[in-house]
Structures are given as C-alpha cells and as structure tokens.
Design a protein around this motif. Structure first.
Motif, PDB file in Angstrom:
ATOM      1  N   LEU A 154       0.535   7.120   2.758  1.00 22.90           N
ATOM      2  CA  LEU A 154       0.770   6.948   1.235  1.00 22.90           C
ATOM      3  C   LEU A 154       1.057   5.460   2.034  1.00 22.90           C
ATOM      4  O   LEU A 154       0.709   3.807   1.569  1.00 22.90           O
ATOM      5  CB  LEU A 154       2.110   7.410   0.287  1.00 22.90           C
ATOM      6  CG  LEU A 154       0.959   9.126  -0.085  1.00 22.90           C
ATOM      7  CD1 LEU A 154       2.361   9.551  -0.539  1.00 22.90           C
ATOM      8  CD2 LEU A 154       0.194   8.235  -0.935  1.00 22.90           C
ATOM      9  N   ALA A 173      -1.519   2.964   3.096  1.00 22.08           N
ATOM     10  CA  ALA A 173      -2.636   2.548   2.196  1.00 22.08           C
ATOM     11  C   ALA A 173      -1.650   1.764   1.289  1.00 22.08           C
ATOM     12  O   ALA A 173      -2.347   0.889   0.920  1.00 22.08           O
ATOM     13  CB  ALA A 173      -3.007   3.146   0.756  1.00 22.08           C
ATOM     14  N   ALA A 174      -0.429   1.440   1.331  1.00 21.25           N
ATOM     15  CA  ALA A 174       0.252   0.839   0.307  1.00 21.25           C
ATOM     16  C   ALA A 174      -0.298  -0.463   1.179  1.00 21.25           C
ATOM     17  O   ALA A 174      -0.055  -2.054   0.410  1.00 21.25           O
ATOM     18  CB  ALA A 174       1.569   1.338   0.402  1.00 21.25           C
ATOM     19  N   PHE A 179      -2.697  -2.143   2.423  1.00 20.75           N
ATOM     20  CA  PHE A 179      -4.292  -1.624   2.791  1.00 20.75           C
ATOM     21  C   PHE A 179      -4.250  -2.633   2.111  1.00 20.75           C
ATOM     22  O   PHE A 179      -4.587  -3.741   1.405  1.00 20.75           O
ATOM     23  CB  PHE A 179      -4.698  -0.869   3.166  1.00 20.75           C
ATOM     24  CG  PHE A 179      -6.055  -1.481   2.599  1.00 20.75           C
ATOM     25  CD1 PHE A 179      -6.872  -2.433   2.718  1.00 20.75           C
ATOM     26  CD2 PHE A 179      -6.622  -0.506   1.590  1.00 20.75           C
ATOM     27  CE1 PHE A 179      -8.423  -2.837   2.767  1.00 20.75           C
ATOM     28  CE2 PHE A 179      -8.064  -0.638   0.940  1.00 20.75           C
ATOM     29  CZ  PHE A 179      -9.051  -1.798   1.402  1.00 20.75           C
ATOM     30  N   GLY A 180      -3.633  -2.222   0.480  1.00 23.93           N
ATOM     31  CA  GLY A 180      -3.716  -3.448  -0.978  1.00 23.93           C
ATOM     32  C   GLY A 180      -2.011  -3.936  -1.179  1.00 23.93           C
ATOM     33  O   GLY A 180      -1.412  -4.256  -1.929  1.00 23.93           O
ATOM     34  N   ASN A 181      -1.693  -4.786   0.207  1.00 24.78           N
ATOM     35  CA  ASN A 181      -0.340  -5.328  -0.012  1.00 24.78           C
ATOM     36  C   ASN A 181       0.496  -5.164  -0.903  1.00 24.78           C
ATOM     37  O   ASN A 181       1.119  -6.163  -1.624  1.00 24.78           O
ATOM     38  CB  ASN A 181      -1.131  -7.008  -0.521  1.00 24.78           C
ATOM     39  CG  ASN A 181      -2.274  -7.414   1.233  1.00 24.78           C
ATOM     40  OD1 ASN A 181      -2.056  -7.328   2.277  1.00 24.78           O
ATOM     41  ND2 ASN A 181      -3.109  -7.359   0.640  1.00 24.78           N
ATOM     42  N   ASP A 182       0.695  -4.078  -0.701  1.00 21.58           N
ATOM     43  CA  ASP A 182       1.985  -3.865  -1.746  1.00 21.58           C
ATOM     44  C   ASP A 182       3.354  -3.252  -1.162  1.00 21.58           C
ATOM     45  O   ASP A 182       3.532  -2.351  -0.203  1.00 21.58           O
ATOM     46  CB  ASP A 182       1.427  -2.727  -2.572  1.00 21.58           C
ATOM     47  CG  ASP A 182       2.615  -1.340  -3.814  1.00 21.58           C
ATOM     48  OD1 ASP A 182       3.335  -2.143  -3.474  1.00 21.58           O
ATOM     49  OD2 ASP A 182       2.206  -0.336  -3.669  1.00 21.58           O
ATOM     50  N   PRO A 183       4.614  -4.144  -0.896  1.00 18.42           N
ATOM     51  CA  PRO A 183       5.547  -3.506  -0.633  1.00 18.42           C
ATOM     52  C   PRO A 183       6.432  -2.558  -0.916  1.00 18.42           C
ATOM     53  O   PRO A 183       7.537  -2.645  -1.188  1.00 18.42           O
ATOM     54  CB  PRO A 183       6.084  -5.256  -0.588  1.00 18.42           C
ATOM     55  CG  PRO A 183       5.764  -5.337  -1.450  1.00 18.42           C
ATOM     56  CD  PRO A 183       4.200  -5.113  -1.544  1.00 18.42           C
ATOM     57  N   ASN A 184       5.539  -1.243  -1.323  1.00 20.23           N
ATOM     58  CA  ASN A 184       6.024  -0.322  -1.639  1.00 20.23           C
ATOM     59  C   ASN A 184       7.547   0.948  -0.415  1.00 20.23           C
ATOM     60  O   ASN A 184       6.877   1.329   0.339  1.00 20.23           O
ATOM     61  CB  ASN A 184       4.930   0.956  -2.340  1.00 20.23           C
ATOM     62  CG  ASN A 184       5.233   1.866  -2.656  1.00 20.23           C
ATOM     63  OD1 ASN A 184       6.442   2.613  -2.567  1.00 20.23           O
ATOM     64  ND2 ASN A 184       4.574   2.083  -3.771  1.00 20.23           N
ATOM     65  N   LEU A 236      -4.172   2.266   6.663  1.00 16.50           N
ATOM     66  CA  LEU A 236      -5.720   2.655   5.852  1.00 16.50           C
ATOM     67  C   LEU A 236      -6.239   1.978   5.484  1.00 16.50           C
ATOM     68  O   LEU A 236      -6.129   1.344   3.946  1.00 16.50           O
ATOM     69  CB  LEU A 236      -4.890   3.805   5.185  1.00 16.50           C
ATOM     70  CG  LEU A 236      -6.484   5.033   5.325  1.00 16.50           C
ATOM     71  CD1 LEU A 236      -6.495   5.328   6.166  1.00 16.50           C
ATOM     72  CD2 LEU A 236      -5.107   6.988   4.461  1.00 16.50           C
TER      73      LEU A 236
END
Lengths: 387, 387
Positions: free
Chosen positions: A290, A293-294, A296-301, A374
């Motif tokens: 998770l 994958a975040a 990869f989405g450039n999401d600083p989760n 990922l």
C-alpha cells in the motif's frame, strides 16, 4: 571502474547461448595472484541452487582462483543433474586454467526449475577462457545481466591499491541479500579473516538493507577476491571501509535499476532503541504494498507508513504510537502520531528519490532501508516472466 | 440473509455525508435483547484508531447494546480530538437509544490521519435511529462499504436459532485481521464466555488466514452480538460451528472482492510438523509479490513458490527442500523439489480460483491461507486512493 581495474585480474563475458535473446550470458573472472584469497556470503534461503551448494563448499578454505557466472538459468530445483552441472562447470574451468575445481566458485541466475543447458555452458567456457583480458571487466558485468537495464560497476581507489566490483540483480531484491550476484576484486594484500570480516560487515548494512519486492532469492552470492598484486597491505579498518563503500554504491545501483520502479525510496528510522529495532521498522514499511503503491502515485500517504510501523511487535521495537513523527522529503507531515504539515506541499513527482524519516522517539539508534515503489511496470514484468 | 434475520435486532444504513460520493456511510446495529451479550476481536496493530481504543474498553464487560459503524474516515492518528469524537458518537447513540455509552461499540473505516467530520456523523445518527428497522440489515451492510464492490452478508440457520453477519473490507486484508469491520448477530442464548471463545476460535482460522496485500489495518473489528430472542440455547460446540461457518463465508467473500484482484488463491500447506508451521509457510507464499504477479499472468511459476517456502526458518517449519511437492489445481508440477508435470497443461485463466497445495513431507498438520493475485488494478486503485 571495473573488476579488472585492480591488478592481478582478468575477466571475460561471452555468449554461450543460454539466453534466447542471444545476448552475452557467461562471465569468467580469474585471479592471477600472487594471492588467491576469497571470501563469500550467500543467500539465507533454505531452497538454494546447485551453484550455491557447490560454491559454499568451494570457499570454505578461503581460496578462490576463479568465478564463473551465467545468466539464462538459475540451476535451482534441478536435482542431482543440476549439481552435476555446477560441478562440471567448476571442473572444466579448473582444467582450462590449470587450477583446482575446489577453487572455482559458480554462480547462476535466471528461471528456477528449468534444467541448465550445460552443454552450451561448457562449450562457452572455452570461448570465455580464450577471451580473458585485463580489460574484460565491463564485458563480464554485461554478461551477468538478466532484467537489468544497465551493467553495475564500481571502483574504489585507495593509496596504492584499489577495489573493483560488479553486480547484477533487478528483481527479487530483498533483505538477507537480493537476487543478485556480486563480484568484488582487490589487489590489496589481505588475509582471509580480514577479507571475510570486511565482506560480512559490509553486506549486512548494504545489500541486506535493500528490499525491492520482499522476495528473497535462492541464488544470491557476493564474492570478494584478493590478488595482493599491489603489494600494499591496508589496515583492516581501511580495507573494511573500501569494501563498505563499494557495496553501498552497488546496492544503490541495484535499487536504481529495480524492475519497473519509478521511485527509489530511502526509509530512515531514527530514535530507535537499538539498530535491530530500526531495521525491523524500516523493513515493515518497505514491505508495504500500500505504501509503495502510494509512492508510485506520488501520494505522501503517511497513514500507510504509521500503519506499518504499528505492525512491529513491541518486544522488537519499543515506541509510543502517540509520539511517532514522519517526515517525507524533509516535511514533517506527521507529528506525535497525528497530521501536521500539509502533505499537499510535497511534489513527489519532482524527483526519482524519496526520503522518508520515521522518528520513534525511543532511543538513539538509526538504520536506513532502501526500496522502490510498486508500479504497473513491476506487475507487467513479473506477470510475464516465465511464459 | 443479513444481520437483522436473527430475532431481536434492528439496523439502519444512512447517508451522513462523510463520503464525498454521497453514498451511504453510517450504519447502526441495535440489539433489543432480551440479552445483550457482546464479544469482540480487534486488530493487533499497535497503531490503532480512536474507535478501537474506545470499543476495546466498551466490550470488556461483554455487554453490547449497539454498534455504530461509519465509512468515509478511519479516525486514526487524529489525536485527542479523534478520541473525543468516538466518545461523542457513543454518547449520542446511547442517549437516542436510552442506553449506556459504555455499551456502544464504535467502528470507523476510511483514510488515516484525516479528522472525522464529527458534526456530520452526529447529525446522521438521528436519521440512523429514525431508520432502525428489523429489515435494515442490507442497508447497514451497504453503508459500511468503502472500496468494496458488493455488500457482504451471511446467514447460518440452526434448529430454532440463527446467526447473521455482515462485513466490509476490500484492501489492507492481512493476517491478524484484515481491514475489515464485521458484525455478527445471533438470537441464540449464549453466555459471554461461550460467545467470546467461539468468536476467537473462528477468527483465528478465517479472517486471520486471509492475506490480500500483507498490510495489517489499524481499525479491524469483529463484533458478535447475542439477543437470546430465540430462547434456544445451543451446545457450545454447535454454536462455535455456526460462528466458524459464518466467518469462513464472510472471509471468502472479502477475498473475492479484494481490490483489483482477478484470481482468488488458496495456498494449502499439508504435511507440516504442526499447524503453526503450515500457517507460516502459507503466509510466506501469499506475501510474495512475485508469486502473486505470476498468478495474475496465469503463469504457474512454481519456482517462485518454493523460493518463498525456503524463506521460512527451520525452527518455525522443519522440512527438507529436496522433498517439497507443489500442486497447482491438482497438477503435480514440482515433485521432490524439482520439475515434474508440465505446467503448460494448466490453464489458470479458465477460472478465478486457483488452488495451490504445498506438501512439506514433515508431518500431518495443514492450514490454508487465502490471497489474491497482484494486478494492474491493485496498483492503480492504491496509487490513487487519497489524492
């Protein structure tokens, strides 16, 4: 900048026909001495290839004359025939070099469970020996590539001696060594104990701290060869530092070329009660699909980061969940276990490298684990590898 | 086939406005008695949401009057305000029902680190109480969905009593409970100890043995409520069997709806020295991204299976790598650690379900872990979840 840069080494890379692509697939590295000190570290997987079984035995006396490496077949799960092939590879190499088979290390990489095309490999050895050259390092580094997109080489130069290295490995990079083959060469004069200690210390904090996809390989091998040809005898600490530097550079290069990755991610754990705690927390985070994958989405989760930190048992890594801080690329987005700076300030797409710092506030120890994001390309490459 | 099928229960599902989509996001389940026995199991993550902290306390006396569940916000890493919101949710629910707040369980699911829109949730509670109905089970099952594509419900009917259930959870499914919220209701007469024992036994071999993406959630909660309204008192073993059956069906439904999956994969380990060994080997395989990506590619790459088996330490699962057998969909493709039947005989694309059997030849114990393949859709959904 190759394994033949240090004095006393020759190498070759040839096409034996093991790869259907017709690309080079057989490498040979020869230590012409005067010393033939060798040390090696292998995968800790219980399922290992025939070459690992052979080579573990070959290095017990810390004498290594040559290393044969092939891509195009891992020779794993191949039964007694597989071991006979590894043995025959060492025997023929030894015969061609006028050496003892017990001083030849064999490394194979490729698909598991497929019989090695031993006839092609043995025929290729003649050409590899013919092709041996003091400029052969780059050709050898190319011949060991599988899904690698670039050869990985390194050279550390010290006062009067040097240490070269080459590595392959683009998938199955995981703790306890990646799927990778690494050869390090040096013309320093070092005894077996010094070589072995330096290699073990270096791999523990470099190759053992990269984790691309959490999958430990059956074939990982890191071999260090010393020719002593420079006549220089470095202090053990100086030598260890060079080995550490070479391994760190190669490990970083492996992560940079991991299958399908678009981000290289350093997860640094600070404020840990001890180094083992820091490593455990770092590995928990770098194993999270998770989180990856975040990225990869450039999401600083950061929620996915602290959720993974929380999976580490308290006896392994003491910390108070209400004190966790998380920085991404320097921005304190989670402070004391809760939201702090606005993650929207971060632009993860701006660079390939992402730096995550997790502060456990439980001590002074630290460790950094490297991983990748990922991606669609990872799934694509790994869903179509053997078929 | 819902949580309101057993006598003594009412439920509702309404839209409180927590989800930007405008879909239902607030569920309420009320036990009208005559008994109000409750038991619960929570995530073992050390980082937990405020609702978990609240609810752990609420169930210690094994009395549960109502369960409030919201999607659209996990209320995790939200600090003292987050706990105050969970508390206020229980207080208002109790006030509306004429109950004690200490008998109200609160469950939240959604993004971590985002403050809960408590004003909307509290306003929604009025509508939820107004909407309570003995037919409200399906509406409640729908309101707890996040990335789920279908509501998951179950009904087990016994002689004179029944047990209903609902579950949500489509990502972060992992051992030690998935990211999931589960409510089970029964009109059987059971004491707290029987309810608790049955729930713990069932979750250990069902929800705790599904592993979609290896990521343990911060919010997992499974609650069992007994109204005793049927007047029937089943034998503890009979009751435990019903709870086991309901949990197994819901766990299977969760895997079938996991984010982006195209294959449901049962990894059954047989011939293990004990059950813990079988579980450890099964989990090692179901955690492998390489294996899961191969399944997505309909590639029966057994090499990636035995490579993962080999990562389990010998003290955890004794076995001889040279004796490993692997069957995929009944075909013995790896025998005694090497290639056997031709994998080309397999057509994994023919069905969603894939059955892997690993024989360790080290004993008589067995365990099955369920997982999914690793797909482009998984990467897509999880790289764009919070942004």
């Amino acid at each position: 900048m190759s394994i033949t840069a240090p004095a006393g080494f020759r190498a070759a890379g040839v096409t034996a026909g093991l790869k259907s692509s017709g690309r080079p697939d057989l490498a040979l590295v020869v230590n012409d001495g005067p010393d033939q000190v060798g040390a090696a570290v292998f995968t800790s997987n219980r399922v290992v290839g025939a070459p690992v079984i052979w080579s573990r035995q070959a290095v017990t006396d810390n004498i290594v004359h040559a290393v044969v490496l092939n891509s195009g077949g891992a020779n794993v799960a191949t039964g007694p025939d597989g071991f006979a092939h590894a043995h025959a590879t060492a025997e023929k190499t030894a015969a061609l070099l006028g050496a003892s088979a017990a001083d030849v290390v064999v490394c194979s990489t490729g698909l598991i469970g497929v019989p090695l095309a031993a006839d092609k490999l043995l025929a290729g050895l003649d050409r590899a020996v013919d092709g041996l050259s003091v400029d052969g390092g780059p050709a050898a580094a190319t011949a060991i590539m599988t899904t690698d997109t670039v050869p990985k080489q390194v050279l550390v130069e010290a006062g009067g001696w040097s240490l070269g290295g080459m590595a392959k490995g683009a998938g199955m990079l995981a703790p306890s060594l990646a799927t990778m083959l690494v050869v390090l060469t040096t013309d320093a004069v070092v005894d077996a104990a010094t070589a072995d200690a330096a290699l073990r210390a270096a791999t523990a904090t470099t190759f053992d701290r990269i984790d691309s996809d959490g999958c430990m390989s059956t074939s990982d091998t890191v071999v260090l060869l010393s020719s002593g040809a420079s006549g220089h005898t470095p202090e053990p600490a100086e030598f260890a530092e060079a080995v550490q530097s070479a391994c760190a550079q190669l490990a970083r290069a492996l992560i940079a070329d991991a299958e399908g990755a678009s981000h290289d991610i350093a997860v640094q754990v600070v404020g840990a009660s001890d180094e083992a705690a820091a490593v455990a927390v770092g590995r928990a985070v770098t194993r999270s699909n998770l989180f990856k994958a975040a990225m990869f989405g450039n999401d600083p989760n950061w929620g996915r980061i602290i959720a993974q930190v929380g999976t580490v048992p308290e006896e392994v890594a003491p910390f108070d969940p209400a004190e966790l801080d998380v920085r991404i690329n320097g921005l304190l987005i989670c402070r004391a276990g809760g939201a702090h700076e606005d993650p929207a300030q971060l632009d993860l797409a701006a660079s390939r490298e992402v730096h995550v710092v997790i502060d456990l506030h439980a001590g002074d120890a630290t460790a950094t684990i490297w991983t990748n994001d990922l991606t669609h390309d990872y799934v694509h490459e790994n869903s179509a590898y053997s078929t």
